[in-house]
Design a protein around this motif. Structure first.
Motif, PDB file in Angstrom:
ATOM      1  N   LYS A 108       0.804  -1.224   0.000  1.00  0.00           N
ATOM      2  CA  LYS A 108       0.000   0.000   0.000  1.00  0.00           C
ATOM      3  C   LYS A 108       0.844   1.283   0.000  1.00  0.00           C
ATOM      4  O   LYS A 108       0.351   2.350  -0.365  1.00  0.00           O
ATOM      5  CB  LYS A 108      -0.929  -0.018   1.224  1.00  0.00           C
ATOM      6  CG  LYS A 108      -1.925  -1.168   1.195  1.00  0.00           C
ATOM      7  CD  LYS A 108      -2.801  -1.166   2.422  1.00  0.00           C
ATOM      8  CE  LYS A 108      -3.786  -2.337   2.385  1.00  0.00           C
ATOM      9  NZ  LYS A 108      -4.659  -2.342   3.579  1.00  0.00           N
ATOM     10  N   SER A 109       2.119   1.161   0.385  1.00  0.00           N
ATOM     11  CA  SER A 109       2.988   2.350   0.430  1.00  0.00           C
ATOM     12  C   SER A 109       3.709   2.607  -0.896  1.00  0.00           C
ATOM     13  O   SER A 109       4.425   3.604  -1.043  1.00  0.00           O
ATOM     14  CB  SER A 109       4.021   2.200   1.557  1.00  0.00           C
ATOM     15  OG  SER A 109       3.390   2.053   2.813  1.00  0.00           O
ATOM     16  N   LEU A 110       3.540   1.683  -1.853  1.00  0.00           N
ATOM     17  CA  LEU A 110       4.286   1.778  -3.110  1.00  0.00           C
ATOM     18  C   LEU A 110       3.824   3.002  -3.923  1.00  0.00           C
ATOM     19  O   LEU A 110       2.649   3.153  -4.218  1.00  0.00           O
ATOM     20  CB  LEU A 110       4.078   0.495  -3.932  1.00  0.00           C
ATOM     21  CG  LEU A 110       4.993   0.330  -5.156  1.00  0.00           C
ATOM     22  CD1 LEU A 110       6.451   0.202  -4.718  1.00  0.00           C
ATOM     23  CD2 LEU A 110       4.577  -0.891  -5.965  1.00  0.00           C
ATOM     24  N   LYS A 111       4.830   3.853  -4.291  1.00  0.00           N
ATOM     25  CA  LYS A 111       4.540   5.070  -5.059  1.00  0.00           C
ATOM     26  C   LYS A 111       5.225   5.101  -6.433  1.00  0.00           C
ATOM     27  O   LYS A 111       4.865   5.905  -7.291  1.00  0.00           O
ATOM     28  CB  LYS A 111       5.020   6.315  -4.274  1.00  0.00           C
ATOM     29  CG  LYS A 111       4.477   6.421  -2.863  1.00  0.00           C
ATOM     30  CD  LYS A 111       2.954   6.569  -2.839  1.00  0.00           C
ATOM     31  CE  LYS A 111       2.440   6.721  -1.404  1.00  0.00           C
ATOM     32  NZ  LYS A 111       0.968   6.797  -1.363  1.00  0.00           N
ATOM     33  N   TRP A 112       6.231   4.235  -6.595  1.00  0.00           N
ATOM     34  CA  TRP A 112       7.030   4.282  -7.830  1.00  0.00           C
ATOM     35  C   TRP A 112       7.347   2.845  -8.241  1.00  0.00           C
ATOM     36  O   TRP A 112       7.783   2.030  -7.428  1.00  0.00           O
ATOM     37  CB  TRP A 112       8.320   5.037  -7.553  1.00  0.00           C
ATOM     38  CG  TRP A 112       9.093   5.450  -8.769  1.00  0.00           C
ATOM     39  CD1 TRP A 112       9.084   6.651  -9.397  1.00  0.00           C
ATOM     40  CD2 TRP A 112      10.061   4.658  -9.491  1.00  0.00           C
ATOM     41  NE1 TRP A 112       9.940   6.690 -10.452  1.00  0.00           N
ATOM     42  CE2 TRP A 112      10.567   5.453 -10.548  1.00  0.00           C
ATOM     43  CE3 TRP A 112      10.540   3.354  -9.366  1.00  0.00           C
ATOM     44  CZ2 TRP A 112      11.517   5.001 -11.440  1.00  0.00           C
ATOM     45  CZ3 TRP A 112      11.480   2.896 -10.269  1.00  0.00           C
ATOM     46  CH2 TRP A 112      11.962   3.712 -11.295  1.00  0.00           C
ATOM     47  N   LEU A 113       7.136   2.526  -9.541  1.00  0.00           N
ATOM     48  CA  LEU A 113       7.339   1.157 -10.021  1.00  0.00           C
ATOM     49  C   LEU A 113       7.760   1.183 -11.479  1.00  0.00           C
ATOM     50  O   LEU A 113       7.193   1.905 -12.288  1.00  0.00           O
ATOM     51  CB  LEU A 113       6.045   0.333  -9.871  1.00  0.00           C
ATOM     52  CG  LEU A 113       6.079  -1.106 -10.405  1.00  0.00           C
ATOM     53  CD1 LEU A 113       7.104  -1.950  -9.648  1.00  0.00           C
ATOM     54  CD2 LEU A 113       4.698  -1.728 -10.318  1.00  0.00           C
ATOM     55  N   ASP A 114       8.782   0.337 -11.766  1.00  0.00           N
ATOM     56  CA  ASP A 114       9.246   0.202 -13.157  1.00  0.00           C
ATOM     57  C   ASP A 114       9.266  -1.278 -13.513  1.00  0.00           C
ATOM     58  O   ASP A 114       9.977  -2.066 -12.876  1.00  0.00           O
ATOM     59  CB  ASP A 114      10.636   0.816 -13.310  1.00  0.00           C
ATOM     60  CG  ASP A 114      11.077   0.887 -14.780  1.00  0.00           C
ATOM     61  OD1 ASP A 114      10.314   0.417 -15.649  1.00  0.00           O
ATOM     62  OD2 ASP A 114      12.173   1.409 -15.045  1.00  0.00           O
ATOM     63  N   LYS A 135       6.420  10.696 -13.590  1.00  0.00           N
ATOM     64  CA  LYS A 135       4.972  10.621 -13.606  1.00  0.00           C
ATOM     65  C   LYS A 135       4.491   9.244 -14.054  1.00  0.00           C
ATOM     66  O   LYS A 135       3.590   8.648 -13.452  1.00  0.00           O
ATOM     67  CB  LYS A 135       4.420  11.711 -14.526  1.00  0.00           C
ATOM     68  CG  LYS A 135       2.896  11.752 -14.569  1.00  0.00           C
ATOM     69  CD  LYS A 135       2.424  12.884 -15.489  1.00  0.00           C
ATOM     70  CE  LYS A 135       0.904  12.918 -15.552  1.00  0.00           C
ATOM     71  NZ  LYS A 135       0.415  14.006 -16.448  1.00  0.00           N
ATOM     72  N   GLN A 136       5.089   8.746 -15.143  1.00  0.00           N
ATOM     73  CA  GLN A 136       4.674   7.449 -15.664  1.00  0.00           C
ATOM     74  C   GLN A 136       4.967   6.322 -14.655  1.00  0.00           C
ATOM     75  O   GLN A 136       4.172   5.389 -14.512  1.00  0.00           O
ATOM     76  CB  GLN A 136       5.374   7.173 -16.987  1.00  0.00           C
ATOM     77  CG  GLN A 136       4.844   7.999 -18.153  1.00  0.00           C
ATOM     78  CD  GLN A 136       5.533   7.635 -19.462  1.00  0.00           C
ATOM     79  OE1 GLN A 136       6.599   7.010 -19.465  1.00  0.00           O
ATOM     80  NE2 GLN A 136       4.935   8.046 -20.589  1.00  0.00           N
ATOM     81  N   CYS A 137       6.104   6.439 -13.979  1.00  0.00           N
ATOM     82  CA  CYS A 137       6.459   5.400 -13.003  1.00  0.00           C
ATOM     83  C   CYS A 137       5.493   5.413 -11.816  1.00  0.00           C
ATOM     84  O   CYS A 137       5.150   4.355 -11.266  1.00  0.00           O
ATOM     85  CB  CYS A 137       7.884   5.606 -12.530  1.00  0.00           C
ATOM     86  SG  CYS A 137       9.102   5.299 -13.826  1.00  0.00           S
TER      87      CYS A 137
END
Length: 307
Positions: A108-114, A135-137
């Protein structure tokens, strides 16, 4: 197999504030125990190694906030990867991931992902999109989390459906078992009742037989006088009838005696020449001759004369 550092002290030397850089270390394994001993290392860089899997113990590093696993050979993430609840930044660029574990929805804390350059499932790839800028990440992180929550909800519904089906099957099985047990109890009850009825009939038959045996001697005793005589005793004839019969027999005897005496007198005495004796003798001779003419009587008379 290469492992970063032989001791916890070597990893501590690489710790820079809260950042630990283990990139380009030619690692095949993650030194989980050493990392667990460094709770201050909230930023971990494991990029550009030869990692193919992560051990389940890795998910115990819940202090991690930023994790870089890019440019490895990861084919899947641990099933309980969602335990990393404090993770905000995750880089999985250029690996071999096809799907993500369902527990991924718990980040639930995830804000950035690639997730670029992975052979992702088409549905997941469409949701993830590109990660070419900040922004996209961030959008990738948000969309993937929503997607994984939906997957988790679908799987939970499917799990509940299967559980419901299993419960229904179990209920039917239990109902069938109860019906079978009830039928067996009814059968045993009926058999017991039949056995009891059979024993009761045997008891009644035995009791009746004993009563018959007890009555039989009395009956024979009561019937003995009757069977001995064959009929009821006759009443004695009246005395008058007995006297008449005695007088009649006496008269017949006297008549026979007189006839015999007269016959003897007419045969052997001088009276045989009297007219009356002549008639008597003639009748006697004729009767005697007639009797002698019969073969059987003749034989009897011959036998008697021989004797």
């Amino acid at each position: 197999m290469t492992k970063a550092g032989g001791k916890g002290g070597s990893l501590r030397d690489k710790l820079d504030g809260n950042e630990l850089d283990l990139s380009l270390g030619n690692l095949n394994e993650v030194p989980v125990k050493e990392l667990a001993a460094l709770p201050k290392a909230t930023v971990l860089d494991l990029s550009c190694n030869k990692l193919t899997t992560l051990p389940s113990e890795f998910c115990g590093l819940t202090h991690l906030v930023k994790l870089d696993l890019s440019k490895n050979k990861l084919q899947q993430l641990p099933a309980d990867f969602g335990r990393l609840v404090n993770l905000q930044h995750l880089d999985l660029l250029n690996n071999r991931l096809v799907t993500l574990p369902v527990s991924f929805a718990q980040l639930k804390s995830l804000k950035w992902l690639d997730l670029k350059d992975n052979p992702l499932d088409p549905a997941l790839a469409k949701v993830a999109g590109d990660c070419l800028d900040e922004k996209q990440c961030k959008q990738c992180a948000n969309k993937v989390l929503q997607h994984m929550k939906a997957v988790q909800a679908d799987q939970e519904r499917e799990r509940q459906r299967r559980l419901e089906v299993e419960r229904e099957v179990e209920k039917k099985r239990e109902a069938k078992q109860r019906a079978k047990e009830a039928q067996e109890r009814e059968l045993r009850k009926r058999e017991k009742a039949e056995e009891k009825e059979r024993r009761r009939k045997e008891y009644d038959a035995l009791k009746a037989s004993k009563r018959e045996q007890e009555k039989k001697p009395k009956k024979e005793t009561n019937q003995a006088p009757k069977s001995k005589s064959g009929s009821r005793p006759r009443k004695p004839p009246p005395r008058k009838h007995n006297r008449s019969w005695a007088v009649l027999k006496l008269l017949l005897l006297l008549l026979l005696f007189c006839v015999a005496g007269g016959l003897v007198a007419c045969r052997v005495t001088e009276l045989q020449r009297q007219p009356i004796c002549t008639s008597v003798n003639t009748i006697y001779d004729n009767a005697l001759q007639g009797l002698r003419s019969h073969e059987i009587l003749q034989w009897v008379l011959q036998t008697d004369s021989k004797q």
